[in-house]
Design a protein around this motif. Structure first.
Motif, mmCIF file in Angstrom:
data_model
loop_
_atom_site.group_PDB
_atom_site.id
_atom_site.type_symbol
_atom_site.label_atom_id
_atom_site.label_comp_id
_atom_site.label_asym_id
_atom_site.label_seq_id
_atom_site.Cartn_x
_atom_site.Cartn_y
_atom_site.Cartn_z
ATOM 1 N N ILE A 48 0.860 -1.193 0.000
ATOM 2 C CA ILE A 48 0.000 0.000 0.000
ATOM 3 C C ILE A 48 0.884 1.226 0.000
ATOM 4 O O ILE A 48 1.739 1.400 0.863
ATOM 5 N N GLY A 49 0.684 2.079 -1.000
ATOM 6 C CA GLY A 49 1.549 3.247 -1.085
ATOM 7 C C GLY A 49 1.018 4.306 -2.015
ATOM 8 O O GLY A 49 -0.117 4.230 -2.506
ATOM 9 N N LEU A 50 1.848 5.298 -2.267
ATOM 10 C CA LEU A 50 1.449 6.401 -3.133
ATOM 11 C C LEU A 50 2.680 7.207 -3.525
ATOM 12 O O LEU A 50 3.771 7.041 -2.967
ATOM 13 N N ALA A 51 2.479 8.068 -4.490
ATOM 14 C CA ALA A 51 3.497 9.057 -4.846
ATOM 15 C C ALA A 51 2.780 10.382 -5.032
ATOM 16 O O ALA A 51 1.610 10.416 -5.434
ATOM 17 N N THR B 133 -4.763 16.709 10.881
ATOM 18 C CA THR B 133 -4.652 15.352 11.406
ATOM 19 C C THR B 133 -4.821 14.397 10.247
ATOM 20 O O THR B 133 -5.223 14.786 9.158
ATOM 21 N N GLU B 134 -4.539 13.126 10.462
ATOM 22 C CA GLU B 134 -4.581 12.165 9.361
ATOM 23 C C GLU B 134 -5.984 11.933 8.843
ATOM 24 O O GLU B 134 -6.153 11.347 7.773
ATOM 25 N N ASN B 135 -7.009 12.387 9.546
ATOM 26 C CA ASN B 135 -8.374 12.110 9.122
ATOM 27 C C ASN B 135 -9.093 13.306 8.499
ATOM 28 O O ASN B 135 -10.242 13.206 8.125
ATOM 29 N N ASN B 136 -8.425 14.464 8.380
ATOM 30 C CA ASN B 136 -9.141 15.594 7.801
ATOM 31 C C ASN B 136 -8.373 16.213 6.636
ATOM 32 O O ASN B 136 -8.503 17.390 6.341
ATOM 33 N N LEU C 275 0.086 9.040 3.182
ATOM 34 C CA LEU C 275 -0.054 7.608 3.423
ATOM 35 C C LEU C 275 -0.906 7.354 4.661
ATOM 36 O O LEU C 275 -1.778 6.467 4.658
ATOM 37 N N ASP C 276 -0.673 8.115 5.714
ATOM 38 C CA ASP C 276 -1.486 7.973 6.929
ATOM 39 C C ASP C 276 -2.962 8.177 6.613
ATOM 40 O O ASP C 276 -3.827 7.442 7.103
ATOM 41 N N HIS C 277 -3.230 9.174 5.781
ATOM 42 C CA HIS C 277 -4.620 9.447 5.414
ATOM 43 C C HIS C 277 -5.187 8.333 4.546
ATOM 44 O O HIS C 277 -6.344 7.929 4.698
ATOM 45 N N LEU C 278 -4.369 7.827 3.618
ATOM 46 C CA LEU C 278 -4.820 6.743 2.734
ATOM 47 C C LEU C 278 -5.247 5.525 3.544
ATOM 48 O O LEU C 278 -6.243 4.860 3.210
ATOM 49 N N SER D 42 -6.712 5.394 6.201
ATOM 50 C CA SER D 42 -8.026 5.583 6.812
ATOM 51 C C SER D 42 -9.144 5.584 5.773
ATOM 52 O O SER D 42 -10.319 5.652 6.123
ATOM 53 N N ASN D 43 -8.778 5.496 4.488
ATOM 54 C CA ASN D 43 -9.786 5.397 3.434
ATOM 55 C C ASN D 43 -10.586 4.107 3.660
ATOM 56 O O ASN D 43 -10.008 3.046 3.864
ATOM 57 N N PRO D 44 -11.928 4.176 3.608
ATOM 58 C CA PRO D 44 -12.758 2.993 3.891
ATOM 59 C C PRO D 44 -12.401 1.764 3.048
ATOM 60 O O PRO D 44 -12.472 0.634 3.538
ATOM 61 N N VAL D 45 -12.028 1.987 1.782
ATOM 62 C CA VAL D 45 -11.672 0.865 0.913
ATOM 63 C C VAL D 45 -10.472 0.114 1.482
ATOM 64 O O VAL D 45 -10.406 -1.121 1.434
ATOM 65 N N ILE D 46 -9.537 0.873 2.054
ATOM 66 C CA ILE D 46 -8.333 0.283 2.627
ATOM 67 C C ILE D 46 -8.565 -0.188 4.059
ATOM 68 O O ILE D 46 -8.210 -1.319 4.429
ATOM 69 N N SER D 47 -9.147 0.676 4.880
ATOM 70 C CA SER D 47 -9.245 0.409 6.322
ATOM 71 C C SER D 47 -10.053 -0.843 6.655
ATOM 72 O O SER D 47 -9.778 -1.516 7.655
ATOM 73 N N GLU D 48 -11.028 -1.173 5.810
ATOM 74 C CA GLU D 48 -11.850 -2.346 6.118
ATOM 75 C C GLU D 48 -11.131 -3.670 5.780
ATOM 76 O O GLU D 48 -11.578 -4.736 6.186
ATOM 77 N N LYS D 49 -10.016 -3.566 5.065
ATOM 78 C CA LYS D 49 -9.306 -4.791 4.671
ATOM 79 C C LYS D 49 -7.911 -4.930 5.279
ATOM 80 O O LYS D 49 -7.366 -6.023 5.345
#
Length: 446
Positions: free
Chosen positions: A231-234, A257-260, A276-279, A281-288
């Motif tokens: 899991i990552g990003l650029a 904060t990482e959620n706003n 990345l911290d924010h990513l 918390s994205n529902p698509v990621i956080s639920e898995k």
């Protein structure tokens, strides 16, 4: 000096591009080839997402092997800011999830078996042009040889290696190109990635996130297996800066904060780690995603090639030259193409005893003929993407979520040649819709 002490070719950098150049140098008849690598082992440290296109393996003459391939991918689930999924299904395998450490070592092994030498833990610290004379002391022209002197730190000592030609394959922060006085690539994206336990719904599909999740580029989840993903990003720092600049007039800056983290409260101080911290918390990621992180990778993605990729006796290839694909960030395919061309030009130069800047310029002409158009279109697409707001991004993906358009994407989508798909879309019955949707971008191509 004994001319036998002078290498025909020294390649700085033992990654896939450098090792491909070494192997092809040997196949082109170059006798003494040395690869200088600053790290203690090939493939470490890893600075790549590890998703390689089918063409990248083909160009490096590698066949999928369980030694380095963990998984194969045939499609993508793309999430715009709205969260509405766009699913792209390929007819066949489009890419492989690999261990870059093992992949790099396999390519280096092939080069070594072909006769290339490797010098490990050797850091390049200087480069200059020199003229050396033979041991006889005769200073006549026929006993002189103009070559490159590469200064290295090895075993705690400063040493000098000599070569007729140098190929710089030393990565995104290329020291060799700096020593030669060459201008850097256009920009370097900041990348970050973790490997974590993850309940993948379908391991044949990567997940991609565009918009403010990763300004100027995209975020991803790459399935290594059914239970592990990368899991990552650029991000493009310039894009972050542009968005934050537009926000200053409407609000006072405050700590996020990482959620706003949103388009409206982004500040230029946000790092790839913040995104990345924010990513996560994205529902698509956080639920898995599950607890635990087994790997952490940071690195840069150079895009927008250097204005000049050569000098007398020198050619710059791959990441060092900024030859990564601006749309996907991949550099193995383009690096291998450039490496083969550089090896061929080096062989010609040695045979002709011509190491002039004019001779080295042949390399640039040839790689631009092979890669220039796609890289140029890719940079224009990147610049266009940087200007899009989240609202505009949502509109584009809503329009693309059409069965007939998705069929075209399935048929003609290519990680290494995006222009093919663009052309097919513009020649389809959806051309008017595409022109309205991508009007500004399309005009830059005309």
């Amino acid at each position: 000096m004994d001319f036998e002490m002078i290498y025909d070719l020294i390649i700085v950098g033992g990654g896939p591009t450098g090792s491909t150049a070494a192997r092809y140098a040997k196949s082109n008849g170059i006798k003494r080839v040395l690869v200088v690598e600053e790290n203690a082992s090939i493939g470490s440290p890893v600075q790549c997402a590890g998703l390689l296109s089918v063409a990248a393996l083909r160009e490096t003459d590698m066949t999928p092997d369980s030694f380095f391939v963990y998984n194969s991918v045939k499609g993508a689930k793309v999430y715009p800011p709205s969260g509405k999924q766009l699913k792209i299904v390929g007819k066949e395998t489009k890419a492989y999830v690999v261990s870059r450490k093992m992949f790099d070592r396999k390519i280096a092994e092939k080069a070594a078996n072909a006769g290339a030498e490797y010098l490990m833990k050797a850091q390049a610290v200087g480069l200059k042009d020199v003229v050396v004379a033979g041991d006889s002391g005769n200073m006549s022209n026929d006993m002189k040889l103009k070559c490159k002197a590469l200064e290295i730190l090895h075993g705690g000592e400063r040493k000098t290696l000599y070569a007729k030609v140098i190929i710089a394959a030393d990565g995104v922060r290329s020291s060799i190109s700096k020593f030669a006085g060459l201008s850097p690539c256009e920009k370097v994206l900041s990348g970050i990635q973790i490997e974590a336990n993850y309940k993948t719904e379908d391991k044949e599909f990567v997940e991609m996130f565009v918009g403010t999740e990763a300004p100027g580029f995209f975020a991803w989840s790459i399935p290594v297996s059914e239970t592990v993903s990368r899991i990552g990003l650029a991000i493009d720092p310039k894009s972050v800066s542009q968005i934050s600049e537009g926000n200053r007039s409407s609000r006072n800056e405050n700590h996020l904060t990482e959620n706003n983290l949103t388009e409206n409260n982004l500040t230029e101080n946000q790092s790839a780690k913040d995104f990345l911290d924010h990513l996560l918390s994205n529902p698509v990621i956080s639920e898995k995603i599950q607890a635990g992180c087994s790997d952490f990778v940071v690195g840069g993605i150079p895009i927008g090639p250097m204005k000049k990729t050569y000098a007398s006796g020198l050619m710059v290839v791959g990441d060092a030259a900024g030859q990564c694909k601006p749309v996907s960030g991949g550099g193995i395919y383009t690096g291998a193409v450039a490496a083969k061309i550089a090896a061929k030009v080096a062989a010609e130069a040695i045979a002709e005893n011509d190491f002039s800047e004019k001779k080295m310029s042949e390399y640039e002409k040839r790689w631009k003929k092979e890669l220039g158009r796609e890289l140029d279109i890719g940079m224009r697409a990147h610049d266009y993407r940087m200007k899009l707001t989240d609202e505009e991004m949502n509109k584009i993906f809503n329009e693309l979520n059409d069965p007939e358009i998705l069929d075209l994407i399935t048929e003609y989508g290519d990680m290494d040649h995006p222009s093919v798909l663009i052309q097919k879309l513009m020649l389809s019955k959806h051309s008017l819709k595409m022109a309205k949707l991508f009007g500004t971008f399309i005009k830059t191509l005309l």
